[in-house]
Design an enzyme around this catalytic site. Structure first.
Site, PDB file in Angstrom:
ATOM      1  N   VAL A 132       8.217  44.238 -17.759  1.00 11.93           N
ATOM      2  CA  VAL A 132       8.583  43.094 -17.380  1.00 11.93           C
ATOM      3  C   VAL A 132       7.977  43.035 -15.965  1.00 11.93           C
ATOM      4  CG1 VAL A 132       9.939  41.303 -16.923  1.00 11.93           C
ATOM      5  CG2 VAL A 132      10.380  42.613 -18.892  1.00 11.93           C
ATOM      6  N   CYS A 133       7.092  42.112 -15.606  1.00  7.39           N
ATOM      7  CA  CYS A 133       6.787  41.651 -14.169  1.00  7.39           C
ATOM      8  C   CYS A 133       6.102  42.679 -13.571  1.00  7.39           C
ATOM      9  CB  CYS A 133       8.118  41.318 -13.268  1.00  7.39           C
ATOM     10  SG  CYS A 133       8.030  40.612 -11.705  1.00  7.39           S
ATOM     11  N   THR A 134       6.420  43.204 -12.600  1.00 11.00           N
ATOM     12  CA  THR A 134       5.834  44.383 -11.700  1.00 11.00           C
ATOM     13  C   THR A 134       6.017  46.088 -12.603  1.00 11.00           C
ATOM     14  OG1 THR A 134       7.251  44.870 -10.075  1.00 11.00           O
ATOM     15  CG2 THR A 134       5.514  43.366  -9.587  1.00 11.00           C
ATOM     16  N   GLY A 135       6.627  45.796 -13.502  1.00 10.03           N
ATOM     17  CA  GLY A 135       7.059  47.043 -14.312  1.00 10.03           C
ATOM     18  C   GLY A 135       5.622  47.562 -14.836  1.00 10.03           C
ATOM     19  N   ALA A 183       4.667  38.919 -17.889  1.00  6.58           N
ATOM     20  CA  ALA A 183       4.588  38.307 -16.768  1.00  6.58           C
ATOM     21  C   ALA A 183       6.103  38.175 -15.799  1.00  6.58           C
ATOM     22  CB  ALA A 183       3.984  37.060 -16.765  1.00  6.58           C
TER      23      ALA A 183
END
Length: 247
Positions: A132-135, A183
């Site tokens: 998720v996200c910057t993962g 995202a």
């Protein structure tokens, strides 16, 4: 307030206890081991949104995992989530989820070779590896996104493409083989519902969506970075920076 069958079940349990006929609860058999990685500075909804969805899958167990057992604090420093298992205690997972973080948390995780090696080791046996996200930057640092399509937080898209052999796709979630990236922050819920449909079928996923009453109707139409003004983007990033402890 409990209603219908839930109320009847609860009342029956109370009555059984009072009459001495209640039995100790037996743990459900778990066929799907889902591990969500926690590390210092993650964004709160990144792990907890998907946990809410995926924990409703039949015969699934969701466990928070970190370098060490115990509370792990978010980017703001105001909230901590408990990690019940350490990296050393987890040998294999069916589903791995890597959340994102602010600059400090993401950068530190990307440089943490012990964590990256654990991610690579889990990925070898997972049915699904997700972020998720910057993962997604952490997955990329582990070498799992080489040559793949992926998404990430809008402000990190250029960095993802310029630093790694990854094609950024501006969508809520992107599947590439057994890897599914989401995202920013709230997109983790969308990705988790999609993942639920891949694991248990669309009917179950739809039922989970209803169970958690996920029917977003935001008061403002400002969540799409592609349509946002430069001024609003700058303000959004400033608010994140100012609210993040130690960023």
């Amino acid at each position: 307030m409990l209603r219908g069958a839930a109320a009847a079940s609860a009342l029956a349990a109370v009555a059984a206890t009072q009459t001495g006929t209640a039995h100790a609860a037996q743990p459900r058999r778990r066929d799907l081991d889902i591990g969500i990685l926690l590390y210092d500075g993650y964004s709160l909804l990144d792990p907890t949104g998907p946990a809410e969805v995926l924990s409703r899958l039949p015969d699934a167990a969701v466990t928070m995992v970190a370098e060490r057992r115990g509370p792990v604090r978010t980017d703001t420093g105001d909230v901590a989530v408990m990690a019940d298992r350490s990296l050393a205690e987890v040998d294999r997972l069916d589903v791995l989820l890597v959340p994102g973080a602010g600059n400090r948390g993401t950068t530190a995780a990307m440089k943490n070779e012990r964590m990256l090696e654990w991610i690579r080791r889990m990925h070898r046996h997972t049915r699904w590896t997700t972020s998720v996200c910057t993962g997604s930057l952490i997955l990329a640092a582990a070498g799992l996104l080489d040559g793949r399509r992926a998404t990430t937080y809008w402000a990190s898209a250029e960095y993802l493409e310029s630093t790694f052999d990854v094609t950024y796709v501006p969508e809520r979630y992107v599947r590439s083989g057994k890897i599914v990236t989401a995202a920013g922050v709230s997109a983790g819920v969308d990705m988790s519902l999609h993942l639920a449909s891949l694991i248990a079928g669309e009917r179950i996923a739809r039922a989970i969506q209803l169970a958690v009453e996920y029917d977003p109707q935001p008061p403002f139409d400002s969540g799409n970075a592609a349509e946002a003004s430069p001024e609003l983007k700058a303000l959004a990033l400033r608010l994140l920076e100012e609210s993040s402890h130690g960023e």
